[in-house]
Structures are given as C-alpha cells and as structure tokens.
Design a protein around this motif. Structure first.
Motif, short mmCIF file in Angstrom:
data_model
loop_
_atom_site.label_atom_id
_atom_site.label_comp_id
_atom_site.label_asym_id
_atom_site.label_seq_id
_atom_site.Cartn_x
_atom_site.Cartn_y
_atom_site.Cartn_z
N GLY A 55 2.77 13.69 -43.02
CA GLY A 55 2.39 13.21 -44.22
C GLY A 55 1.00 13.07 -44.71
N GLU A 56 0.41 12.52 -45.69
CA GLU A 56 -0.87 12.15 -46.10
C GLU A 56 -0.96 10.66 -45.67
OE1 GLU A 56 -2.95 14.25 -47.71
OE2 GLU A 56 -1.34 16.05 -47.63
N GLU A 57 -2.48 10.48 -45.63
CA GLU A 57 -2.74 9.19 -45.48
C GLU A 57 -2.63 7.98 -46.48
OE1 GLU A 57 -7.20 9.13 -44.33
OE2 GLU A 57 -6.96 10.30 -42.83
N TRP A 58 -2.34 6.83 -46.11
CA TRP A 58 -2.01 5.80 -46.90
C TRP A 58 -3.46 5.17 -47.48
CZ3 TRP A 58 2.42 2.74 -44.48
CH2 TRP A 58 3.70 3.58 -44.31
N GLU A 59 -3.66 5.23 -48.80
CA GLU A 59 -4.90 4.56 -49.06
C GLU A 59 -4.75 3.84 -50.28
OE1 GLU A 59 -8.20 7.84 -47.81
OE2 GLU A 59 -7.02 8.36 -49.58
N ASP A 60 -5.73 2.90 -50.59
CA ASP A 60 -5.63 1.90 -51.85
C ASP A 60 -7.19 1.78 -52.35
OD1 ASP A 60 -4.16 0.55 -53.54
OD2 ASP A 60 -5.36 -1.33 -52.68
N GLU A 61 -7.04 1.37 -53.54
CA GLU A 61 -8.37 1.38 -54.17
C GLU A 61 -9.32 0.30 -53.41
OE1 GLU A 61 -10.49 0.77 -58.66
OE2 GLU A 61 -8.30 0.63 -58.26
N ASP A 62 -10.60 0.49 -53.11
CA ASP A 62 -11.45 -0.39 -52.77
C ASP A 62 -10.83 -1.03 -51.48
OD1 ASP A 62 -13.42 -0.09 -54.51
OD2 ASP A 62 -12.46 -1.54 -55.86
N PHE A 63 -10.33 -0.28 -50.61
CA PHE A 63 -9.83 -0.69 -49.35
C PHE A 63 -10.29 -0.42 -47.94
CE2 PHE A 63 -5.94 0.05 -46.19
CZ PHE A 63 -5.72 -1.33 -46.05
N ARG A 64 -10.77 -1.48 -47.43
CA ARG A 64 -11.28 -1.46 -45.99
C ARG A 64 -10.47 -2.31 -45.01
NH1 ARG A 64 -17.36 -2.82 -45.77
NH2 ARG A 64 -16.90 -4.32 -47.36
N LEU A 65 -9.90 -1.53 -44.29
CA LEU A 65 -8.58 -2.22 -43.61
C LEU A 65 -9.04 -2.86 -42.17
CD1 LEU A 65 -5.51 -2.70 -43.49
CD2 LEU A 65 -5.46 -0.69 -42.05
N VAL A 66 -8.88 -4.19 -41.92
CA VAL A 66 -9.07 -4.90 -40.73
C VAL A 66 -8.15 -4.99 -39.76
CG1 VAL A 66 -10.18 -7.32 -39.62
CG2 VAL A 66 -10.95 -6.20 -41.92
N THR A 67 -6.77 -5.63 -40.41
CA THR A 67 -5.78 -5.76 -39.43
C THR A 67 -4.35 -5.56 -40.27
OG1 THR A 67 -4.45 -7.57 -38.37
CG2 THR A 67 -5.48 -8.18 -40.49
N ILE A 68 -3.39 -5.34 -39.26
CA ILE A 68 -2.07 -4.76 -39.75
C ILE A 68 -0.87 -5.52 -38.93
CG2 ILE A 68 -2.67 -2.70 -40.93
CD1 ILE A 68 -1.70 -1.18 -38.38
N ALA A 69 0.48 -5.87 -39.70
CA ALA A 69 1.50 -6.25 -38.93
C ALA A 69 2.65 -5.70 -39.81
CB ALA A 69 1.43 -7.85 -38.88
N LEU A 70 3.64 -5.32 -38.72
CA LEU A 70 4.94 -4.93 -39.37
C LEU A 70 5.98 -5.93 -39.56
CD1 LEU A 70 6.51 -2.13 -39.82
CD2 LEU A 70 7.17 -2.29 -37.45
#
Length: 435
Positions: A55-70
C-alpha cells in the motif's frame, strides 16, 4: 569493507536484507507477516516474507516522526513527533484518528499501558504525560522529571506490564537522574538511579526485570547488573523473556544476551553502518535491525543460539497471558451471617437426600435440566413475599454423570449462589458435547 565479510560463520550472517530508505524503527504486527517501518517522515507497511511495501505510505499534515509504539491489541499505533504532538493511528486504515497536544518540545518516546487504555509520552521538555486513549484527556501530568536541565530531556518512557500498570519508568542522559521510577497513578517519584544512562527502556512481560540501556534491574530488590559497557541505542526483549537484543549505534553491531546468565549469546552481529534499532519478530525466531545503509536486516536467532552451544529451548515461546479482568467489588453484606446460615441448612438437607442412578437414555436430558433447575430437595415452594436464601446445587448430579460417562473420578466443587425470592436470578447453561 562490506558487513558480511566481518562475520565468522553463516550463523551470524543476515538471513535476508531489504532495501528501505531511512528506516529508523520497526513494529511487528500480530499476523507475523507485516511490519510497520518508521522512516522519519511517514509510516510504511512492508511484507516481511516478500520484502515488498504494502500500500501507500501513511502521512499526516506537518508530520515529522520521532517514535512509535504498537497497542497491546495490535490495532492502533501511538506516535510522537518533533512538534510535541502525540498521534494515534488506525492500523487498518493508516489514518490518524486522534491528536493530543501538550508537550512544548519533541516527543522522544511513547508507551502503552498493558490494558491499552492509557499512553504515556516523554519529551525533550523534561516532562512525561499520561493520556486517556478513549477521551484524549490528560489524566496525569505533565510531570517534571527535571531532565530538561540535561541533554535532550526525557529520552525513554515505559509502562510496567502489570494489569494495573502501577509504575512508569523514565530514562535520559542525566547522571543523577538518568533512570527514574514513578507511581503511574499519583505521579510520585518512587526510585532514582544514579549513573544509569538510558535512551531505551523495556520491561519483561513477567514484570520482574527492567532493561535500561545496557543494564538489567531486578524490580523486586532494585539491584542493577551492567550487561555491557558499550553505549546501547536500542533494545528488544524476546517474547519468552529469555533473550535480550541490544543495538550499539556507533559500534555498528547488534548483540544477543541470555537474560538468565547475563552472558552474550554468540558474537556481535556486524553491520556496514550505524544500527538504529533492533526488534524481535512476534514469534521470536528473527531479529530485525535497521541500519543507516538503508537496509533492514533479518537474522536467524536459532542459528545464533545453536552456534553459541545453547539449548534450543531458550527459543520456546511462552504464549502471552490473556489480560486479567479487574475484580468487581462485592456489595457489603453479600456474604453476611444470615446467608451463610441459610446455605449451611440447605447443604445439610441435601446431604441427607440420595439421587438414584440416572437411566442411560435420560442422561442427556437431565444434564440440561439439572443445570438450569435450582435445587429444592423437599419440593417445598416459597412464598413470593418471603425473603430467603437459596443455592443452586447442580454440581453433585453433574459430577455423578461425568463419572458414569467416562468412569473417571471427577469431582466438582459446589458453589453456593445466594439469591432472594422476588429478585432477578441469573441462570447459566452448561453444554457438554461428546463424539
């Protein structure tokens, strides 16, 4: 020099490598096939077996990602970004469903409570905050850890795995408060460790061990054992709590550790450039590492264990226990003396009665009726205006049926359920099937 030339054997060669630009961290989804990749500007879904993006990338407006957790159920992802926002993503749609704002600097780490009802975030502003997932409201904090006075503030946060999520651990680069333990409900500081520099935290599922960078801490005594002297940038604990993986950014290596002996397993896993993260697969068979050479490497953990001469049962996966339901409060007087005396009289009267053997052709029918019918050994009827205590007594008949069916000695403990005449009664049906 290419990384594979540094390996001594095939056991410490990567099993597979996949080209992924700017991969910083990985989350393994419960289906054991897909992974979520954080590339700093978006999230991507990759098929672990085919090595292709889904699929496509998940993006959001003005989004710069640092960390993620499920999330514990694998349906949502919490993320922290450079602008101080915490976002929730729907794994099925790849869309942001909630955005929380409260931090004044970038969010370096997020962690879920074991029941999935809360998320804690740690920021470079030196604060940690606990968010209610359903309402999005702040239920604790911001709590000042005073880490903002040092480099980069709060670098890591981690909930304890118990169902009540009693503690939160925070980590950073401060010498005198690099690791702190907090009461998750009140925000009270419980313990501070000096000289523990940690930008990554992980709790074992049994809650007995906290991993802080390259240190292992016994949570019963709060004693610390240093596993390695190298700077540890990322860690991951195997699903059975027996193996730890560490990633050393500047050494360009990953290393497996036996958490029972505190000894390294095999030789380091060398990479061509710096290692950003290390993550065990859901079943613990593979270790996935993100490298600055724009590749994700998959390592066969069993091959490393075998070459190290360790027994293969160190890889046996213990299923994650089902979440425990918090016990309900029993109303005052529910087990008062009057009810106990009434139930005692009923048990005495039942012990004096004898039920003749049930004919074979009637067993199935009587199984259901005996379960559904409250016991009344003397055939007496109660007035609707009288308030008495009765008990459901079906275990005696059921036990005898089970013994007659398979001739085994099965005993069921009788449970007295007091009820009052004229009040609603909840019935429970038991269905037994046999081939």
């Amino acid at each position: 020099m290419d990384a594979p030339t540094k390996h001594n054997s095939l056991a410490t060669m990567p099993l597979r490598k996949t080209k992924v630009d700017h991969a910083r961290a990985i989350l393994c989804l419960p289906d054991k096939k897909r992974i979520i990749v954080n590339n700093g500007g978006s999230l991507q879904v990759w098929d672990l077996e085919t090595g292709t993006q889904v699929g496509e990338e998940w993006e959001d407006e003005d989004f710069r990602l640092v960390t993620i957790a499920l999330s514990p159920d694998g349906k949502k992802i919490a993320s922290g970004s450079w602008d101080g926002a915490v976002k929730l993503w729907n794994v099925d749609t790849g869309k942001v469903i909630k955005t929380w704002k409260g931090h004044t600097d970038r969010v370096n780490s997020v962690s879920w409570s074991s029941d999935g009802e809360r998320v804690v975030s740690g920021s470079s502003d030196g604060m940690f905050t606990v968010w209610d997932v359903e309402s999005g409201k702040t239920i604790l904090g911001p709590i000042n850890t005073h880490a903002a006075e040092d480099v980069l503030g709060v670098q890591a946060v981690c909930y304890s795995p118990d169902i009540d999520a009693k503690m939160i651990a925070t980590g950073g680069n401060s010498y005198d408060r690099g690791l702190q333990i907090w009461n998750a409900d009140s925000g009270e500081l419980l313990k501070t460790f000096e000289g523990v520099f940690c930008t990554c935290l992980a709790w074992t599922l049994n809650g007995k061990t906290l991993i802080a960078g390259g240190s292992k801490i016994d949570t019963a005594t709060w004693t610390k054992v240093d596993l390695c002297e190298d700077s540890v940038h990322a860690i991951s604990v195997s699903p059975n709590d027996r193996i730890l993986a560490t990633a050393s950014y500047f050494d360009q290596t990953a290393q497996l550790w036996d958490l029972e002996t505190n000894q390294p397993i095999g030789t380091p896993l060398h990479h061509q450039e710096e290692v950003r993260s290390a993550t065990f697969s859901v079943d613990g068979k593979f270790l996935l590492t993100c490298c600055e050479d724009k590749h994700i490497y998959a390592w066969d953990v069993s091959a490393v264990v075998k070459e190290a001469g360790l027994p293969s049962d160190i890889l046996d996966v213990i299923p994650r226990p089902a979440p425990k339901i918090k016990s309900a409060r029993i109303p005052a007087g529910f087990f008062d003396d009057a009810l106990r005396e009434a139930n005692s009289r009923i048990r005495q009267s039942q012990s004096q009665s004898y039920a003749p053997p049930t004919p074979t052709h009637q067993r199935t029918f009587n199984l259901f009726t005996s379960v559904l019918r409250p016991s009344n050994p003397h055939g007496a009827t109660e007035s609707a205006t009288q308030s008495r205590s009765r008990s459901f007594s079906w275990t005696q008949n059921l036990s005898s049926m089970l013994r007659r069916l398979d001739r085994s000695d099965i005993q069921l403990r009788e449970v007295e359920v007091p009820c009052t005449a004229g009040q609603p009664v909840r019935f429970f049906t038991l269905v037994l099937l046999r081939n």
